[in-house]
Design a protein around this motif. Structure first.
Motif, PDB file in Angstrom:
ATOM      1  N   SER A 165       0.785  -1.258   0.111  1.00 50.77           N
ATOM      2  CA  SER A 165       0.110   0.059   0.079  1.00 50.77           C
ATOM      3  C   SER A 165       0.797   1.125   0.073  1.00 50.77           C
ATOM      4  O   SER A 165       2.041   1.071   0.549  1.00 50.77           O
ATOM      5  N   THR A 166       0.373   2.429  -0.446  1.00 47.99           N
ATOM      6  CA  THR A 166       0.885   3.599  -0.408  1.00 47.99           C
ATOM      7  C   THR A 166       0.225   4.675   0.547  1.00 47.99           C
ATOM      8  O   THR A 166      -0.865   4.409   0.869  1.00 47.99           O
ATOM      9  N   THR A 167       0.986   5.581   1.181  1.00 40.97           N
ATOM     10  CA  THR A 167       0.379   6.710   1.953  1.00 40.97           C
ATOM     11  C   THR A 167       1.009   7.771   1.742  1.00 40.97           C
ATOM     12  O   THR A 167       2.221   8.079   0.966  1.00 40.97           O
ATOM     13  N   LYS A 168       0.780   9.016   2.257  1.00 41.29           N
ATOM     14  CA  LYS A 168       1.193  10.210   2.079  1.00 41.29           C
ATOM     15  C   LYS A 168       1.507  10.901   3.445  1.00 41.29           C
ATOM     16  O   LYS A 168       0.627  10.693   4.406  1.00 41.29           O
TER      17      LYS A 168
END
Length: 76
Positions: free
Chosen positions: A2-5
């Motif tokens: 997953s990705t996040t900021k």
């Protein structure tokens, strides 16, 4: 994967961890945050002080070497 900021919230920087990646994390645990020179962020579970309830002298060990004399080039 997953990705996040990152985002700013007041005087803090917030990272949102997707629930699918946080399924083994305890939401009631306090974590120490550590970043390394490559920008990797580690969350380390904070442990209670193991010596908090210790009695005086409880963690001292007997000096078993006290009566030994040097036998070679040891510093005395």
């Amino acid at each position: 994967m997953s990705t996040t900021k990152l985002r700013r919230q007041g005087s803090s920087i917030v990272v949102t961890i997707p629930a699918s990646e946080a399924k083994d994390l305890d939401l009631n645990t306090e974590y120490i945050v550590k970043t390394d020179e490559h920008g990797n962020i580690s969350l380390i579970p904070k442990l209670d002080n193991p010596f908090k309830n210790a009695k005086p002298g409880e963690y001292n060990e007997e000096d078993v070497w006290a009566d030994m004399k040097p036998a070679g080039k040891e510093v005395w």
